[in-house]
Design a protein around this motif. Structure first.
Motif, PDB file in Angstrom:
ATOM      1  N   HIS A  71       6.353   5.098  -5.931  1.00  0.00           N
ATOM      2  CA  HIS A  71       5.028   5.506  -6.400  1.00  0.00           C
ATOM      3  C   HIS A  71       4.608   6.749  -5.622  1.00  0.00           C
ATOM      4  O   HIS A  71       4.208   6.663  -4.466  1.00  0.00           O
ATOM      5  CB  HIS A  71       3.979   4.402  -6.188  1.00  0.00           C
ATOM      6  CG  HIS A  71       4.183   3.216  -7.076  1.00  0.00           C
ATOM      7  ND1 HIS A  71       4.168   1.924  -6.603  1.00  0.00           N
ATOM      8  CD2 HIS A  71       4.399   3.118  -8.407  1.00  0.00           C
ATOM      9  CE1 HIS A  71       4.363   1.082  -7.604  1.00  0.00           C
ATOM     10  NE2 HIS A  71       4.515   1.787  -8.720  1.00  0.00           N
ATOM     11  N   GLY A  72       4.719   7.902  -6.260  1.00  0.00           N
ATOM     12  CA  GLY A  72       4.384   9.159  -5.601  1.00  0.00           C
ATOM     13  C   GLY A  72       2.891   9.413  -5.613  1.00  0.00           C
ATOM     14  O   GLY A  72       2.102   8.574  -6.046  1.00  0.00           O
ATOM     15  N   VAL A  73       2.516  10.585  -5.118  1.00  0.00           N
ATOM     16  CA  VAL A  73       1.101  10.940  -5.004  1.00  0.00           C
ATOM     17  C   VAL A  73       0.400  10.865  -6.371  1.00  0.00           C
ATOM     18  O   VAL A  73      -0.657  10.250  -6.502  1.00  0.00           O
ATOM     19  CB  VAL A  73       0.936  12.357  -4.419  1.00  0.00           C
ATOM     20  CG1 VAL A  73      -0.533  12.727  -4.313  1.00  0.00           C
ATOM     21  CG2 VAL A  73       1.598  12.454  -3.051  1.00  0.00           C
ATOM     22  N   ALA A  74       1.021  11.468  -7.405  1.00  0.00           N
ATOM     23  CA  ALA A  74       0.375  11.522  -8.721  1.00  0.00           C
ATOM     24  C   ALA A  74       0.102  10.119  -9.256  1.00  0.00           C
ATOM     25  O   ALA A  74      -0.981   9.846  -9.790  1.00  0.00           O
ATOM     26  CB  ALA A  74       1.252  12.309  -9.693  1.00  0.00           C
ATOM     27  N   GLN A  75       1.065   9.226  -9.071  1.00  0.00           N
ATOM     28  CA  GLN A  75       0.888   7.854  -9.554  1.00  0.00           C
ATOM     29  C   GLN A  75      -0.216   7.124  -8.805  1.00  0.00           C
ATOM     30  O   GLN A  75      -0.978   6.359  -9.379  1.00  0.00           O
ATOM     31  CB  GLN A  75       2.195   7.087  -9.374  1.00  0.00           C
ATOM     32  CG  GLN A  75       2.955   6.933 -10.680  1.00  0.00           C
ATOM     33  CD  GLN A  75       4.275   6.241 -10.450  1.00  0.00           C
ATOM     34  OE1 GLN A  75       5.109   6.774  -9.689  1.00  0.00           O
ATOM     35  NE2 GLN A  75       4.469   5.107 -11.070  1.00  0.00           N
ATOM     36  N   ARG A  76      -0.284   7.374  -7.501  1.00  0.00           N
ATOM     37  CA  ARG A  76      -1.322   6.711  -6.706  1.00  0.00           C
ATOM     38  C   ARG A  76      -2.707   7.230  -7.087  1.00  0.00           C
ATOM     39  O   ARG A  76      -3.681   6.487  -7.104  1.00  0.00           O
ATOM     40  CB  ARG A  76      -1.035   6.877  -5.204  1.00  0.00           C
ATOM     41  CG  ARG A  76       0.209   6.075  -4.815  1.00  0.00           C
ATOM     42  CD  ARG A  76       0.643   6.258  -3.374  1.00  0.00           C
ATOM     43  NE  ARG A  76       1.991   5.710  -3.229  1.00  0.00           N
ATOM     44  CZ  ARG A  76       2.420   4.983  -2.206  1.00  0.00           C
ATOM     45  NH1 ARG A  76       1.621   4.731  -1.196  1.00  0.00           N
ATOM     46  NH2 ARG A  76       3.651   4.527  -2.182  1.00  0.00           N
ATOM     47  N   ILE A  77      -2.784   8.516  -7.409  1.00  0.00           N
ATOM     48  CA  ILE A  77      -4.056   9.084  -7.857  1.00  0.00           C
ATOM     49  C   ILE A  77      -4.439   8.476  -9.213  1.00  0.00           C
ATOM     50  O   ILE A  77      -5.581   8.085  -9.437  1.00  0.00           O
ATOM     51  CB  ILE A  77      -3.969  10.631  -7.916  1.00  0.00           C
ATOM     52  CG1 ILE A  77      -3.940  11.181  -6.480  1.00  0.00           C
ATOM     53  CG2 ILE A  77      -5.151  11.225  -8.689  1.00  0.00           C
ATOM     54  CD1 ILE A  77      -3.649  12.658  -6.364  1.00  0.00           C
ATOM     55  N   ASP A  78      -3.441   8.317 -10.083  1.00  0.00           N
ATOM     56  CA  ASP A  78      -3.697   7.681 -11.381  1.00  0.00           C
ATOM     57  C   ASP A  78      -4.216   6.250 -11.216  1.00  0.00           C
ATOM     58  O   ASP A  78      -4.978   5.755 -12.039  1.00  0.00           O
ATOM     59  CB  ASP A  78      -2.413   7.645 -12.225  1.00  0.00           C
ATOM     60  CG  ASP A  78      -2.062   9.015 -12.785  1.00  0.00           C
ATOM     61  OD1 ASP A  78      -2.901   9.935 -12.650  1.00  0.00           O
ATOM     62  OD2 ASP A  78      -0.964   9.175 -13.336  1.00  0.00           O
ATOM     63  N   LYS A  79      -3.792   5.587 -10.148  1.00  0.00           N
ATOM     64  CA  LYS A  79      -4.235   4.208  -9.897  1.00  0.00           C
ATOM     65  C   LYS A  79      -5.635   4.154  -9.291  1.00  0.00           C
ATOM     66  O   LYS A  79      -6.161   3.081  -9.028  1.00  0.00           O
ATOM     67  CB  LYS A  79      -3.258   3.506  -8.944  1.00  0.00           C
ATOM     68  CG  LYS A  79      -1.902   3.157  -9.547  1.00  0.00           C
ATOM     69  CD  LYS A  79      -0.986   2.629  -8.440  1.00  0.00           C
ATOM     70  CE  LYS A  79       0.430   2.388  -8.951  1.00  0.00           C
ATOM     71  NZ  LYS A  79       0.503   1.204  -9.842  1.00  0.00           N
ATOM     72  N   GLY A  80      -6.206   5.330  -8.993  1.00  0.00           N
ATOM     73  CA  GLY A  80      -7.571   5.344  -8.473  1.00  0.00           C
ATOM     74  C   GLY A  80      -7.697   5.589  -6.979  1.00  0.00           C
ATOM     75  O   GLY A  80      -8.748   5.387  -6.393  1.00  0.00           O
ATOM     76  N   MET A  81      -6.594   6.043  -6.352  1.00  0.00           N
ATOM     77  CA  MET A  81      -6.685   6.391  -4.932  1.00  0.00           C
ATOM     78  C   MET A  81      -6.975   7.891  -4.833  1.00  0.00           C
ATOM     79  O   MET A  81      -6.483   8.672  -5.653  1.00  0.00           O
ATOM     80  CB  MET A  81      -5.361   6.094  -4.216  1.00  0.00           C
ATOM     81  CG  MET A  81      -4.936   4.649  -4.307  1.00  0.00           C
ATOM     82  SD  MET A  81      -3.308   4.368  -3.529  1.00  0.00           S
ATOM     83  CE  MET A  81      -3.794   4.075  -1.831  1.00  0.00           C
ATOM     84  N   ALA A  82      -7.765   8.285  -3.843  1.00  0.00           N
ATOM     85  CA  ALA A  82      -8.029   9.709  -3.645  1.00  0.00           C
ATOM     86  C   ALA A  82      -8.081  10.008  -2.157  1.00  0.00           C
ATOM     87  O   ALA A  82      -8.496   9.157  -1.368  1.00  0.00           O
ATOM     88  CB  ALA A  82      -9.357  10.093  -4.294  1.00  0.00           C
ATOM     89  N   LEU A  83      -7.634  11.190  -1.785  1.00  0.00           N
ATOM     90  CA  LEU A  83      -7.670  11.604  -0.379  1.00  0.00           C
ATOM     91  C   LEU A  83      -8.357  12.954  -0.256  1.00  0.00           C
ATOM     92  O   LEU A  83      -8.017  13.898  -0.964  1.00  0.00           O
ATOM     93  CB  LEU A  83      -6.233  11.707   0.177  1.00  0.00           C
ATOM     94  CG  LEU A  83      -6.086  12.310   1.575  1.00  0.00           C
ATOM     95  CD1 LEU A  83      -6.748  11.432   2.641  1.00  0.00           C
ATOM     96  CD2 LEU A  83      -4.615  12.517   1.922  1.00  0.00           C
TER      97      LEU A  83
END
Ligand SMILES: Nc1ncnc2c1ncn2[C@@H]1O[C@H](COP(=O)(O)OP(=O)(O)O)[C@@H](O)[C@H]1O
Ligand SMILES: [Mg+2]
Length: 253
Positions: A71-83
């Motif tokens: 699960h790369g950055v783009a996928q984690r962002i799609d899941k609702g995570m943000a940094l």
């Protein structure tokens, strides 16, 4: 309350340097959890691993599902995570509004077409961004840049907002303004993982806190208990924090 983030036995290396060791951390939906600790403790490393920028060993579960190495950055962002990284990473020559619109890119790619409404919500939270919407990002003050970086992250409508030292270099008044926004976001259901060296400001708005020192969690507890813990008072809320306040006072807002 349901558990949004569950980190177990997480270790992260930079080559041969073990930056984070066997770390356990959790955050419930709707909470502000702060991670405090000195320079070099491993705070940024942890954030980078959670958003998928660095490999790690151990288990991370997010919204009830295990996060895997693939699960790369783009996928984690799609899941609702943000940094919101410490560097803020704005596009200096682009306007405030275009920087914000870029934050909606991943939702747009997923088929959502609600960015105009989200933009209005962000402008309502940060009226100064609306006033400066046509201005280039590089012309903003330090505090305004941080607001823009947070606003851009919010354009993705995150469920978990992670912030790396958002108070760094900002005047106390501006820090207060930004931390008040975090409380508002919590009321709206956004969960926040807040990495800070400014322990006083962070613990004041947090539900729970962790103290990280050289890669290990050395203390954790309810934020109000932690703020009274003699070790925290001695190391993070005592004289050191007044020198932090002096530094911040010297910084521009
Ligand atoms: N890219 C890197 N390569 C090698 N070591 C690194 C790298 N980034 C950080 N480190 C080391 O990892 C440790 C934790 O750093 P960091 O996560 O930046 O701490 P913090 O954010 O708490 O100040 C430090 O010892 C730092 O020197
Ligand atoms: Mg850092």
């Amino acid at each position: 309350m349901s558990r949004l983030l569950d980190v177990r036995n997480l270790s992260i290396n930079h080559g041969k340097v073990e930056a984070v060791r066997n770390l356990d951390l959790h955050l419930d939906e709707g909470q502000i959890v702060s991670l405090i600790g000195p320079n070099g403790a491993g705070k940024t490393t942890l954030m980078a691993a959670l958003i998928g920028l660095l490999p790690s060993t151990g288990e991370v579960s997010y919204a009830g599902q295990p996060l895997q190495a693939h699960h790369g950055v783009a996928q984690r962002i799609d899941k609702g995570m943000a940094l919101v990284p410490e560097s803020r990473e704005l596009f200096g020559l682009m306007s405030v509004e275009d920087n914000l619109r870029l934050g909606a890119f991943s939702r747009h790619r997923q088929g959502h077409r609600d960015h105009q409404q989200t933009l209005d919500e962000v402008f309502a939270l940060f009226p100064r961004m609306r006033e400066r919407r046509e201005q280039a990002a590089c012309t903003l003050s330090g505090g305004e840049r941080q607001m823009l970086a947070i606003g851009r992250a919010l354009m993705a409508k995150p469920r978990l907002l992670m912030l790396d030292e958002p108070s760094l270099g900002l005047a106390p008044r501006v820090i207060g303004e930004i931390f008040d926004i975090f409380k508002t976001l919590r009321e709206r259901g956004v969960s926040i993982l807040l990495v800070e060296q400014n322990a006083r400001a962070a613990l004041k708005i947090s539900d729970y806190g962790y103290v990280l020192e050289v890669g290990d969690i050395v203390l954790h507890g309810d934020a109000t208990d932690l703020a009274q813990n003699p070790r925290v008072v001695e190391s993070y809320l005592g004289r050191k924090s007044s020198s932090t306040a002096t530094e911040a006072a010297r910084a521009t807002g």
